[in-house]
Enzyme design. Structure first.
Site, short mmCIF file in Angstrom:
data_model
loop_
_atom_site.label_atom_id
_atom_site.label_comp_id
_atom_site.label_asym_id
_atom_site.label_seq_id
_atom_site.Cartn_x
_atom_site.Cartn_y
_atom_site.Cartn_z
N ARG A 63 0.83 -1.21 0.00
CA ARG A 63 0.00 0.00 0.00
C ARG A 63 0.87 1.26 0.00
NH1 ARG A 63 -4.07 -0.74 4.67
NH2 ARG A 63 -4.97 1.19 3.85
N GLN A 97 -9.88 9.07 8.97
CA GLN A 97 -9.52 7.69 9.30
C GLN A 97 -8.52 7.18 8.27
OE1 GLN A 97 -13.36 5.36 10.47
NE2 GLN A 97 -14.01 7.10 9.26
N ASN A 98 -8.29 7.98 7.22
CA ASN A 98 -7.44 7.51 6.12
C ASN A 98 -5.97 7.68 6.47
OD1 ASN A 98 -9.84 7.12 4.85
ND2 ASN A 98 -9.71 8.96 3.57
N ILE A 99 -5.16 6.74 5.97
CA ILE A 99 -3.73 6.82 6.24
C ILE A 99 -2.97 7.36 5.03
CG2 ILE A 99 -3.87 5.02 8.02
CD1 ILE A 99 -2.71 3.01 6.05
N HIS A 115 -6.21 7.22 12.53
CA HIS A 115 -5.75 5.85 12.34
C HIS A 115 -4.32 5.80 11.82
CE1 HIS A 115 -10.17 4.21 12.12
NE2 HIS A 115 -9.80 4.53 13.34
N CYS A 123 9.24 3.04 15.99
CA CYS A 123 10.02 1.95 16.55
C CYS A 123 9.45 1.58 17.91
CB CYS A 123 11.49 2.38 16.68
SG CYS A 123 12.51 1.11 17.45
N SER A 184 -18.19 4.09 6.19
CA SER A 184 -19.33 3.16 6.30
C SER A 184 -19.91 3.10 7.70
CB SER A 184 -18.88 1.76 5.87
OG SER A 184 -17.90 1.28 6.77
N ALA A 227 -18.16 11.37 -3.82
CA ALA A 227 -17.57 12.49 -3.07
C ALA A 227 -17.12 13.62 -3.99
CB ALA A 227 -16.39 11.99 -2.23
C1 BJW Z 1 -17.85 6.54 -1.30
C2 BJW Z 1 -17.31 6.45 -2.56
C3 BJW Z 1 -17.24 7.63 -3.29
C4 BJW Z 1 -17.27 4.49 -1.75
N1 BJW Z 1 -17.69 8.77 -2.75
N2 BJW Z 1 -18.29 7.68 -0.80
C5 BJW Z 1 -17.89 -3.98 19.40
C6 BJW Z 1 -18.68 -2.83 19.43
C7 BJW Z 1 -18.12 -1.56 19.28
C8 BJW Z 1 -16.76 -1.41 19.11
C9 BJW Z 1 -15.98 -2.54 19.10
C10 BJW Z 1 -16.53 -3.80 19.24
N3 BJW Z 1 -15.52 -4.71 19.17
C11 BJW Z 1 -14.35 -4.05 18.96
C12 BJW Z 1 -14.63 -2.73 18.92
C13 BJW Z 1 -13.65 -1.65 18.68
C14 BJW Z 1 -13.09 -1.67 17.27
C15 BJW Z 1 -14.25 -1.68 16.28
O1 BJW Z 1 -14.83 -0.67 15.95
N4 BJW Z 1 -14.59 -2.83 15.74
C16 BJW Z 1 -15.73 -2.93 14.83
C17 BJW Z 1 -15.37 -3.83 13.67
C18 BJW Z 1 -16.95 -3.35 15.60
N5 BJW Z 1 -12.31 -0.45 17.13
C19 BJW Z 1 -11.04 -0.41 17.49
O2 BJW Z 1 -10.42 -1.41 17.87
C20 BJW Z 1 -10.37 0.93 17.44
N6 BJW Z 1 -9.79 1.21 18.70
C21 BJW Z 1 -10.54 1.37 19.80
O3 BJW Z 1 -11.75 1.29 19.80
O4 BJW Z 1 -9.79 1.66 20.91
C22 BJW Z 1 -10.48 1.84 22.17
C23 BJW Z 1 -10.53 3.29 22.54
C24 BJW Z 1 -11.09 4.22 21.70
C25 BJW Z 1 -11.16 5.55 22.06
C26 BJW Z 1 -10.67 5.95 23.28
C27 BJW Z 1 -10.09 5.02 24.13
C28 BJW Z 1 -10.03 3.68 23.76
C29 BJW Z 1 -9.26 0.96 16.39
C30 BJW Z 1 -9.81 0.86 15.00
C31 BJW Z 1 -8.65 0.75 13.98
C32 BJW Z 1 -9.15 0.66 12.56
N7 BJW Z 1 -8.06 0.37 11.70
C33 BJW Z 1 -8.30 0.27 10.27
C34 BJW Z 1 -7.02 -0.30 9.57
C35 BJW Z 1 -5.75 0.51 9.89
C36 BJW Z 1 -5.43 1.55 8.89
C37 BJW Z 1 -5.23 1.01 7.47
O5 BJW Z 1 -4.67 -0.08 7.28
O6 BJW Z 1 -5.65 1.71 6.52
O7 BJW Z 1 -8.69 1.53 9.75
S1 BJW Z 1 -9.69 -0.79 9.82
C38 BJW Z 1 -10.23 0.17 8.46
O8 BJW Z 1 -11.59 0.61 8.73
C39 BJW Z 1 -9.33 1.41 8.44
C40 BJW Z 1 -10.35 2.50 8.23
O9 BJW Z 1 -9.85 3.74 8.65
C41 BJW Z 1 -11.55 2.01 8.99
C42 BJW Z 1 -12.85 2.66 8.58
O10 BJW Z 1 -13.19 2.32 7.25
P1 BJW Z 1 -13.97 3.37 6.33
O11 BJW Z 1 -13.11 4.55 6.07
O12 BJW Z 1 -15.30 3.63 6.88
O13 BJW Z 1 -14.04 2.56 4.94
P2 BJW Z 1 -15.18 1.53 4.45
O14 BJW Z 1 -14.60 0.77 3.33
O15 BJW Z 1 -15.75 0.77 5.56
O16 BJW Z 1 -16.34 2.48 3.90
C43 BJW Z 1 -16.18 3.26 2.73
C44 BJW Z 1 -17.44 4.07 2.51
O17 BJW Z 1 -17.21 4.94 1.42
C45 BJW Z 1 -18.68 3.22 2.16
O18 BJW Z 1 -19.79 3.65 2.96
C46 BJW Z 1 -18.95 3.55 0.70
O19 BJW Z 1 -20.34 3.60 0.37
C47 BJW Z 1 -18.35 4.91 0.57
N8 BJW Z 1 -17.86 5.24 -0.78
N9 BJW Z 1 -17.00 5.13 -2.81
C48 BJW Z 1 -18.23 8.72 -1.50
N10 BJW Z 1 -16.74 7.64 -4.55
#
Ligand code: BJW
Length: 240
Positions: A63, A97-99, A115, A123, A184, A227
């Site tokens: 990536r 949330q994007n990297i 994120h 390190c 999402s 978007a």
């Molecule tokens: C368009 C389009 C176009 C397409 N125009 N739109 C149970 C209940 C609740 C929470 C939890 C649970 N069990 C575990 C948890 C916590 C967990 C969690 O949420 N899990 C769920 C799966 C339930 N979360 C965590 O572990 C987080 N940490 C945490 O909670 O710590 C505790 C804490 C928090 C706060 C204070 C103190 C303590 C950490 C989450 C880390 C996420 N990491 C990732 C990967 C790393 C980065 C990388 O490799 O890139 O981050 S996962 C991945 O998902 C990435 C993204 O940033 C993240 C979100 O995804 P995003 O951006 O929403 O993408 P998509 O693909 O899902 O959606 C795209 C959207 O775009 C769609 O809707 C399309 O329709 C749309 N779209 N084309 C406009 N042209």
């Protein structure tokens, strides 16, 4: 837009993978998204990194190489947000949330990467944070402490705490307008921001997405489309 926002007001904008899709970067949960090709448990958890660091480094090397080789460019959605930050009299904060670095390339300055950032590594031994555009391997020595095995992508995996949460919640408390773009609503805590701003006070909330997110019914206003089209149109209305 259904409501008038105070022109001095604070705007907090949450962005997700959808805003970068038209720049050529994959989303996670769309039909052809990243999680349809690889298991998140294999690449996006601290446990995966402990179990198979080479696999995790390989996933992020590929990536990172996409960013450094293909050099994706910001699309009209990113550029509209840069214009909003420049021309809006009040505060504008992007919480992404994007990297990727597309908000920076578009010239936004007030950005939190909750994120992490793909073009940075850190390190685990000495905590140094470095800009990094090369491949990273398990045996790459840390340029600061010279230890091997401690360097990792500067990204937030499941189970890790997202970055700058205090600053984000302070901004959400102040927000007069909360925009959620291209996410999402599957991943917390970001998915809970729309409820948080409404608990904190009087804040208009709007979702701009290709289709309704998991949290769509929590927003006061929803606008659906790519978007690159809906974001510039919404920004034009805000600045009018
Ligand atoms: C368009 C389009 C176009 C397409 N125009 N739109 C149970 C209940 C609740 C929470 C939890 C649970 N069990 C575990 C948890 C916590 C967990 C969690 O949420 N899990 C769920 C799966 C339930 N979360 C965590 O572990 C987080 N940490 C945490 O909670 O710590 C505790 C804490 C928090 C706060 C204070 C103190 C303590 C950490 C989450 C880390 C996420 N990491 C990732 C990967 C790393 C980065 C990388 O490799 O890139 O981050 S996962 C991945 O998902 C990435 C993204 O940033 C993240 C979100 O995804 P995003 O951006 O929403 O993408 P998509 O693909 O899902 O959606 C795209 C959207 O775009 C769609 O809707 C399309 O329709 C749309 N779209 N084309 C406009 N042209």
């Amino acid at each position: 837009m259904n409501v008038n926002i105070d022109k001095e007001g604070t705007i907090v904008i949450l962005t997700g993978a959808g805003i970068s899709r038209e720049s050529g970067l994959d989303t996670f949960r769309c039909k052809d998204g990243i999680w349809s090709k690889v298991n998140l448990e294999d690449v996006a958890t601290p446990e995966a990194f402990m179990r198979d660091p080479d696999m995790v480094q390989g996933f992020y090397n590929a990536r990172r190489a996409q960013l450094t080789n293909e050099r994706p460019k910001p699309n009209p959605g990113h550029l509209a947000l840069a214009r909003l930050e420049k021309e809006w009299p009040g505060r504008v904060l992007i919480v992404t949330q994007n990297i990727d670095d597309l908000h920076e390339q578009a010239s936004n300055e007030n950005i939190i990467h909750m994120h992490g950032e793909l073009l940075k590594i850190r390190c685990n031994h000495c905590d140094v944070l470095l800009q990094w555009e090369e491949e990273l391997h398990t045996n790459t020595p840390c340029p600061k402490c010279n230890e091997t095995g401690g360097l990792r992508p500067h990204v937030v995996w499941f189970g890790e705490v997202p970055l700058e949460m205090d600053t984000i919640y302070e901004a959400l408390e102040d927000a007069d307008l909360f925009m959620s773009i291209g996410t999402s609503g599957n991943v917390y805590p970001a998915a809970g921001f729309v409820q948080a701003v409404q608990q904190f006070g009087d804040c208009h909330t709007v979702e701009l997405n290709l289709d309704p997110s998991n949290g769509a019914t929590s927003f006061a206003e929803t606008i659906y489309g790519p978007a690159s089209e809906v974001v510039p149109a919404f920004v034009d209305k805000l600045l009018a």
